[in-house]
Structures are given as C-alpha cells and as structure tokens.
Motif scaffolding. Structure first.
Motif, PDB file in Angstrom:
ATOM      1  N   LEU A   1       0.831  -1.205   0.000  1.00 46.68           N
ATOM      2  CA  LEU A   1       0.000   0.000   0.000  1.00 46.68           C
ATOM      3  C   LEU A   1       0.862   1.250   0.000  1.00 46.68           C
ATOM      4  CD1 LEU A   1      -2.763  -0.837   2.650  1.00 46.68           C
ATOM      5  CD2 LEU A   1      -2.911  -1.049   0.167  1.00 46.68           C
ATOM      6  N   LYS A   2       0.328   2.315  -0.573  1.00 51.91           N
ATOM      7  CA  LYS A   2       0.940   3.625  -0.464  1.00 51.91           C
ATOM      8  C   LYS A   2       0.285   4.381   0.689  1.00 51.91           C
ATOM      9  CE  LYS A   2       2.515   4.514  -5.197  1.00 51.91           C
ATOM     10  NZ  LYS A   2       3.929   4.724  -4.807  1.00 51.91           N
ATOM     11  N   LEU A   3       1.096   4.959   1.541  1.00 50.14           N
ATOM     12  CA  LEU A   3       0.580   5.840   2.583  1.00 50.14           C
ATOM     13  C   LEU A   3       0.535   7.255   2.042  1.00 50.14           C
ATOM     14  CD1 LEU A   3      -0.250   6.272   5.581  1.00 50.14           C
ATOM     15  CD2 LEU A   3       2.166   6.737   6.053  1.00 50.14           C
ATOM     16  N   CYS A   4      -0.600   7.912   2.209  1.00 49.71           N
ATOM     17  CA  CYS A   4      -0.691   9.316   1.829  1.00 49.71           C
ATOM     18  C   CYS A   4      -1.431  10.064   2.923  1.00 49.71           C
ATOM     19  CB  CYS A   4      -1.380   9.487   0.477  1.00 49.71           C
ATOM     20  SG  CYS A   4      -3.076   8.900   0.402  1.00 49.71           S
ATOM     21  N   GLY A   5      -1.449  11.385   2.816  1.00 49.69           N
ATOM     22  CA  GLY A   5      -2.101  12.187   3.823  1.00 49.69           C
ATOM     23  C   GLY A   5      -1.165  13.249   4.363  1.00 49.69           C
ATOM     24  N   HIS A   6      -1.403  13.700   5.585  1.00 49.77           N
ATOM     25  CA  HIS A   6      -0.644  14.849   6.087  1.00 49.77           C
ATOM     26  C   HIS A   6      -0.833  14.991   7.590  1.00 49.77           C
ATOM     27  CE1 HIS A   6      -4.318  17.332   6.539  1.00 49.77           C
ATOM     28  NE2 HIS A   6      -4.756  16.573   5.561  1.00 49.77           N
TER      29      HIS A   6
END
Length: 559
Positions: A326-331
């Motif tokens: 999985l790719k982690l994204c966000g902030h």
C-alpha cells in the motif's frame, strides 16, 4: 509510470449515514460516469453503521467489489472521522493509558505577606521550583520545592442524604440529613517565599477537546501499534488480497503528536539519551525566558518531539504499508504555520515516510498578497519536499469549508493556484453519501450528485488531470532554494511568542515577494541542507541541485 487518469481528482467520499449496499453501488457508478478514477472511503459525522464492525467491513467490501468491476480505485482511510490514531475512539476505551498528556505551565506569585497558595491542577507533577528571575523570566536562582506540593480537595459542597445505608433499613426508615464533603483532588502548593521569588511548576495533564474527547499519545509506540492492530490489520484480514490493485493505499489525516506541548511517559529518558543532557527542572524553559540556555532547551525539546513522533507513528505506519503493498498518503496538521510545525509537523521530515506527499487547503480562500500570505507556505513546502524526494504526485485535500455557491469557477481558480505551488493531484472535500439533517453542513457543500452542477464534473476532472499529469511528470529546473529555518521557531516557541510571530511574518513576506515577482523557488529544511553535497558552486538536496540559497530573515540566536 503514472498515467493521465492517475491525476484525476479523487474525492473524499463521506460515508455519513446507515450504509446500504445498493445505494453504495449506485453512488460508485455515479462517480464512474463523471470520469472519477479513484476515491477515498472516508467515515464521517453521521455514520450509523458501527465503525470497525463486521457490518462495516461488509459495506466496504461491497464498495471495493463495485470499484473493481468498473476499473476504479478505492482508497482506504484510516480513521472515523479524524484526526488519525484513536480508531474511532476504541483505542481509549480499551487502553486509557494511551490518552495523550501535554505540558501545562504554572506560575504563582506570593501575596503581600510572601505566601504562595496555588492550584496546580490534576496533572502529573514534573517539576516545581521556587525561582528568582530577571525581567524576561530567565531563572537567576532556584530551589526545588517538588515535595512542598501535595493534594487538596477544595470543592466543598453540601447535599441532602437519607440515613438507611444498611440493607435491613432500606424502605423501612428514613431520616434526611445534610452532609458536607469535598471531592475532586488536585495538586496544591502552600509556601512562604523571600521577597522577589515566585513559583514555576510544570505538570503533564490529560489533553481533552478532540472529536473523541481525547487524542492519542502518538509518541508512544505501544499506542500506535494498537491503532495499527485495530485499523490496518483488520483491513488486511478482510481485503489484503486487493492491496496494491483496486486498493492502492490508505490516507492518514491530521495525525498529531498528542497535546500541543506533547509529553509521554518515556520523554525525560529519551530526551537525555538523545540530547546528552537532562530536561528535568528545565521544562519551564519552554514557557519562560529568552536566554541562550532557554532557547537551547526549547529547540532540543521540539526536536525530540519530532523524532519520537516519526519513530512511533509515521515510520512504523509507512513500513507496514510498504510491507503490504500500500501507499501511505495524507498529512499532519498546520503545515502553513511555522509555529505549528514545531510540534512534530515538519513537512520535510514527515514526507520521507509517505508514499504520496500531501497537505490540506480547507478553505475557498487563496492568497491575495495582503491578507492571506500564510496560505502560500504549506503547498510550497510539500511540493519542495516532493521534488527533493523524487516524487511525482503531490496531493492536496481541497475545496472544503466552502460556501454553497462555490462552483467550478472557484474550484478552477483554487486549482490553478495550487498547481502553481507545485501541487498536481486534487482530493475534493467532499462527496456526501447523505445530505440528511446536519450532514449537509459538514464543512461546506457536497460536490456530488446533490449538486445541480454534478453532471459537468467530468469536464473539470478531465481538465485537472491533463494539467496535473503534465506538471507531475515534468521536473523542476529552478536554481533558487529558500531555507525553512525550523530551528529558529523551535528555539523561540512558546516563551518568545511575539518574536516568533514577527519572524513568521518575515518568512511569509519572503515567500509572497518571490511569488509576486514570478521568481520560481523551492524550500529546504536545515536537516536536509546539512546533508547537502556541495560541488562546483552548487549544492544538492536529495534529488535536486540548486545554485543559490536564500535566508528569509536575519536571526542571532544569542541575542
């Protein structure tokens, strides 16, 4: 290699009512018809399907199945609703010890007779000092008064009771009488002091005020491990076979260290191990003083918070995602504010641990060069970090908190400005599953089928994708790099707040000047710059090489 459709806007789909399979499938089809290639399954206020239950995963499975049938991507979202970390609040119900605590500063002056009587609250006492200070709050002389602090119950009240406490008297005899009692113990200091002395004390207090009442202690790796167990591992058990295909990744949102002045049980020990000196009896320096020593303590405190946050949360979550395809994204939160960034939110540090860099712009406002200069900073920081890390897509959660007449003209204007900063992938906020009751007022209008203009969304999506793809698959050629001076703000915040604000404005003005004069630039932070390779009059930060370094303001740390 990414394709143009990978840059199509991917909305937050607000799952905010009792979820029904046929309605879920209908709405996925509606998105597909308007050219939407991907969406984020975002639990939101109003959700009536119990989060994390078998029914919840059954509904998510229905969405994933329909998305796969239509050739779409269904991104996971790691929380209900936000910020990430509590697993919908279950973390606190199962483990109250994972509730975050933060530093609270107490200053107490003696009365005219030299006596101090002070309430120090309900936190854990970390230090208590009798101090003599200069006019700036720097400690000139001190003595430890930790053991002069005790417990007191000062909330005195009277109630009317009945006498039959014993089982055989119940219902047979009553005798109403008054009782006076004191409850709710708290820390109290009672002390006589010489003239010119006062009390500095610091406690670690449970932090309240989030959507869950509490927030998690994300400086504690055990807390984060439990969050992963309740969230990521459960999604893996149900849908692990879809990871990396129809489920490309997972979004983490506004994750924070804990309280504003974060503290965790192991903090003092970790501070001493990492900084080679103790913070004990110096916690007050975070809140008082402008000496070189106080600034050193503040910078070291915030740097330790940053390191513990990355090691406890972002690194293990990202490692888990990479290990599972999985790719982690966000902030994080507060990217546009250098003072907020002191609290573990350094974009350059965090973006090394995500698969797709991102930030949020939850307002219809864009900078006008006067009133909203701060809004330029977050996008420019994250796009700069992306360039130095060699990332292509740069994400922005956007269009939230909008008026109900905010339409395609406003969206296009916001998009152009974000793209000019280096962002190239939009996450519209949001597409509402339901508009029932208060749901229609969840951070602005819905851009989904509830909007009369939704049938034209495909035109905006196609335009955003074409432009985003061109920008994302090209590389920056700018030679100018601006230093983001994080250690300055760390050394000043919070005790020298006014000076920190003054320097923050100078940073905003520097950014605005460059943008107003169409001078292309990127940022770098001090940690990245310290590792830069210098050759032939140029320096290389990660995967970017620059010819000029610009300091946004002058600052002498010893004055």
């Amino acid at each position: 290699m990414l394709q143009e459709y990978d840059y199509r806007p991917a909305p937050f789909w607000f799952l905010n009512h009792k979820l029904e399979k046929e309605e879920l499938k209908r709405q996925v089809k509606l998105m597909h018809e308007q050219g939407i290639h991907a969406f984020f399954m975002h639990p939101r206020a109003g959700l009536k399907t119990p989060y994390g239950s078998n029914e919840w995963f059954e509904m998510i499975g229905c969405i994933i199945e329909e998305a796969e049938r239509l050739g779409m991507q269904a991104w996971l979202y790691d929380e209900d609703p936000f910020p990430s970390g509590p697993a919908g609040g279950r973390v606190f119900l199962d483990h109250p010890e994972f509730i975050a605590r933060g530093l609270v500063f107490h200053e107490a002056e003696p009365d005219r007779n030299g006596h101090v009587s002070a309430d120090l609250g309900e936190g854990r006492l970390l230090e208590a000092l009798a101090v003599r200070t200069d006019d700036n709050g720097n400690v000139l002389e001190s003595r430890d008064v930790f053991d002069d602090v005790g417990m007191i119950r000062s909330d005195f009240f009277q109630t009317l009771w009945q006498s039959p406490y014993y089982v055989h008297l119940f219902g047979k005899t009553t005798y109403p009488h008054y009782r006076a009692e004191t409850f709710y113990p708290h820390l109290q200091i009672e002390l006589d002091l010489p003239e010119g002395w006062k009390i500095y004390a610091v406690t670690a207090q449970v932090h309240e005020g989030s959507k869950y009442r509490y927030i998690p202690d994300n400086l504690n790796p055990e807390c984060v491990r439990y969050f992963i167990e309740l969230t990521h591992e459960k999604y893996k058990r149900h849908f692990g076979g879809k990871f990396g295909s129809v489920i490309p990744g997972i979004f983490t949102d506004e994750t924070a260290t804990g309280a504003w002045f974060a503290w965790t049980e192991r903090f003092s020990g970790e501070f001493k191990k990492r900084r080679q000196h103790a913070i004990d009896n110096s916690y007050h320096c975070i809140f008082k003083g402008n000496s070189a020593y106080a600034r050193k303590i503040r910078e070291a405190y915030w740097r330790t918070v940053q390191e513990l946050f990355i090691e406890s949360f972002f690194q293990p979550v990202n490692d888990w995602c990479k290990a599972n395809g999985l790719k982690l994204c966000g902030h994080g939160i507060g990217e546009e504010d250098p003072l907020a960034a002191t609290n573990g939110m350094n974009i350059f540090a965090l973006q090394k641990y995500v698969g797709i860099p991102g930030f949020d712009h939850i307002t219809p406002n864009i900078p006008d060069g006067h009133a909203f200069k701060s809004l330029n900073l977050g996008g420019k920081l994250v796009s700069s970090a992306a360039e130095q890390n060699g990332e292509h897509r740069v994400q922005s959660e956007c269009f939230g908190c909008n008026p109900y007449n905010f339409g395609f003209d406003g969206m296009k204007k916001n998009m152009h400005w974000l793209y000019a900063l280096g962002v190239n992938w939009l996450v519209p906020h949001g597409f509402h599953y339901s508009y029932d009751g208060f749901r229609k007022d969840d951070a602005g209008k819905s851009f989904f089928f509830q909007s009369p203009n939704y049938t034209h969304f495909h035109e905006f999506a196609a335009y955003a994708a074409r432009l985003g793809f061109k920008l994302g698959e090209s590389r920056s050629l700018t030679s100018l790099c601006v230093l983001f001076p994080e250690s300055v703000f760390r050394s000043l915040f919070q005790a020298e707040y006014d000076l920190a604000v003054e320097l923050r404005e100078k940073l905003y003005e520097c950014t605005q000047f460059l943008i107003d004069h169409h001078i292309q630039f990127e940022f770098t932070d001090e940690a990245t710059l310290a590792k830069a390779e210098v050759q032939d009059g140029k320096f290389t930060c990660g995967k970017r090489t620059y010819g000029t370094l610009l300091l946004p303001f002058e600052f002498d740390s010893d004055t």
